[in-house]
Scaffold this active site. Structure first.
Site, PDB file in Angstrom:
ATOM      1  NE  ARG A  52      -2.532   1.106   3.556  1.00 61.09           N
ATOM      2  CZ  ARG A  52      -3.259   0.951   4.662  1.00 61.09           C
ATOM      3  NH1 ARG A  52      -4.540   0.632   4.556  1.00 61.09           N
ATOM      4  NH2 ARG A  52      -2.723   1.113   5.856  1.00 61.09           N
ATOM      5  CE  LYS A 151      -2.266   4.731   7.056  1.00 61.28           C
ATOM      6  NZ  LYS A 151      -3.386   5.371   7.728  1.00 61.28           N
ATOM      7  CD  GLU A 184     -11.891   6.048   4.938  1.00 56.66           C
ATOM      8  OE1 GLU A 184     -11.337   5.004   5.292  1.00 56.66           O
ATOM      9  OE2 GLU A 184     -11.410   6.842   4.116  1.00 56.66           O
TER      10      GLU A 184
HETATM   11  N1  PXG Z   1      -9.388   4.693   7.026  1.00 57.03           N
HETATM   12  C1  PXG Z   1      -8.503   5.669   7.273  1.00 57.03           C
HETATM   13  C2  PXG Z   1      -8.792   7.045   6.809  1.00 57.03           C
HETATM   14  C3  PXG Z   1      -7.324   5.380   7.980  1.00 57.03           C
HETATM   15  O1  PXG Z   1      -6.438   6.347   8.245  1.00 57.03           O
HETATM   16  C4  PXG Z   1      -8.053   3.093   8.147  1.00 57.03           C
HETATM   17  C5  PXG Z   1      -9.186   3.435   7.436  1.00 57.03           C
HETATM   18  C6  PXG Z   1      -7.850   1.655   8.548  1.00 57.03           C
HETATM   19  O2  PXG Z   1      -6.827   1.077   7.757  1.00 57.03           O
HETATM   20  P1  PXG Z   1      -5.899  -0.097   8.310  1.00 57.03           P
HETATM   21  O3  PXG Z   1      -5.009  -0.416   7.147  1.00 57.03           O
HETATM   22  O4  PXG Z   1      -5.139   0.452   9.494  1.00 57.03           O
HETATM   23  O5  PXG Z   1      -6.787  -1.195   8.679  1.00 57.03           O
HETATM   24  C7  PXG Z   1      -7.097   4.073   8.440  1.00 57.03           C
HETATM   25  C8  PXG Z   1      -5.864   3.724   9.215  1.00 57.03           C
HETATM   26  C9  PXG Z   1      -3.012   6.683  13.739  1.00 57.03           C
HETATM   27  C10 PXG Z   1      -3.398   5.518  12.938  1.00 57.03           C
HETATM   28  O6  PXG Z   1      -1.908   6.673  14.299  1.00 57.03           O
HETATM   29  C11 PXG Z   1      -4.266   5.659  11.880  1.00 57.03           C
HETATM   30  C12 PXG Z   1      -4.594   4.558  11.118  1.00 57.03           C
HETATM   31  C13 PXG Z   1      -4.067   3.325  11.412  1.00 57.03           C
HETATM   32  C14 PXG Z   1      -3.187   3.210  12.483  1.00 57.03           C
HETATM   33  C15 PXG Z   1      -2.856   4.316  13.255  1.00 57.03           C
HETATM   34  O7  PXG Z   1      -3.780   7.631  13.846  1.00 57.03           O
HETATM   35  N2  PXG Z   1      -5.457   4.749  10.089  1.00 57.03           N
END
Ligand code: PXG
Length: 285
Positions: A52, A151, A184
């Site tokens: 990703r 991201k 989301e």
């Molecule tokens: N949507 C968004 C907008 C995100 O930022 C997810 C979904 C979930 O994705 P994953 O791949 O983690 O299942 C995210 C993930 C943080 C932090 O430190 C943010 C995320 C993941 C881990 C830590 O704020 N966002």
């Protein structure tokens, strides 16, 4: 022991881990990142996160300064140096230091930063009792402006939504997309359970392709639950039997109230609990 932070091939003590104030990651949010979990000393789904990251970098014309194999080794080295059994890895790639102007061609040396540290978790009671969330007025980035599949270091869209949620007393906020459909939450994907089926917005609803989302879909399919990636409205959320969020930080957290309406009977539902148990078996084995 001080936290050791990786920058471009070297480990630094936390207080000495520094990069240029001319870095376009800071000046413009010009860069990409990943947030990953460490379980039992191993980074969960590292390869998926790296893929990703590579896709995010490609989408913003950022050439990765090292190979995927070398970055995987660097991540593992950083986790090991910090002696973490369970924790969190923040992997950041910035455009690098440049001039005070947007032009990415005037930058040099993309910075590869790896932070491995403890993660601050939601309190246990959120998993037992479930969260209350609200729909906020800040919509998710229009995909034609900035694809939510990237991201990127520019997280203002999510931060503004998070502020709205916090001001309403909610730790997470539900964001709609440019079409008014459910997208989301600010750092989590959303799932509904309706008539025994698992429903979640498709990628083209303008969402991040969550790694945890993919894991939960796999787990559901493995236990014979039908999963449908279909456009969802707020109405679908209100009449759902169950609701939960997924993310690397949150893992899988039940939602029991949305916009003041109880979801189902207002308690975490059986399918949510079944998937949460499976998720724990997978990550804590
Ligand atoms: N949507 C968004 C907008 C995100 O930022 C997810 C979904 C979930 O994705 P994953 O791949 O983690 O299942 C995210 C993930 C943080 C932090 O430190 C943010 C995320 C993941 C881990 C830590 O704020 N966002």
């Amino acid at each position: 022991m001080s936290v050791k932070v990786y920058i471009n091939g070297r480990l630094y003590d936390k207080q000495d881990a520094k990069i240029s104030v001319y870095d376009h990651g800071l000046l413009y949010g010009d860069g990409v990142f990943e947030g990953m979990r460490i379980y039992g000393g191993k980074v969960f789904r590292l390869q998926d996160h790296l893929e990703r990251l590579w896709h995010s970098a490609k989408a913003i014309w950022l050439e990765m300064p090292m190979s995927m194999e070398d970055l995987a080794s660097a991540v593992n080295q950083t986790v090991k140096a910090n002696e973490l059994a369970d924790g969190y890895v923040r992997l950041i790639v910035t455009r690098g230091a440049g001039t005070l102007g947007l032009d990415p061609h005037c930058t040099s040396d993309p910075q590869v930063i790896i932070i491995a540290d403890l993660i601050s978790l939601y309190p246990e009671e959120f998993y037992e009792k479930g969260l209350e969330i609200i729909t906020v007025s800040t919509i998710r980035n229009h995909p034609a402006a900035l694809s939510p599949r990237i991201k990127s270091l520019n997280y203002l869209n999510n931060i503004l939504a998070k502020i709205e949620g916090l001001q309403a007393g909610c730790v997470e906020a539900l964001m709609l997309n440019h079409r008014g459909e459910v997208a989301e939450c600010t750092g989590d994907n959303i799932f509904l359970v309706s008539r025994g089926q698992l429903l979640t917005p498709p990628i083209d609803a303008g969402i991040l392709e969550g790694i945890t989302r993919a894991v939960v879909i796999e787990l559901a399919v493995a236990v014979g639950i039908t999963v449908r990636e279909i456009p969802l409205t707020k109405h679908d959320v209100y009449i759902a039997d169950e609701c939960f969020l997924t993310g690397s930080a949150a893992e899988l957290v039940p939602v029991v109230k949305v916009d003041s309406r109880p979801i189902g009977d207002g308690r975490p539902g059986p399918i949510t609990q079944q998937l949460l148990t499976r998720f724990h078996e997978l990550t804590r084995q």
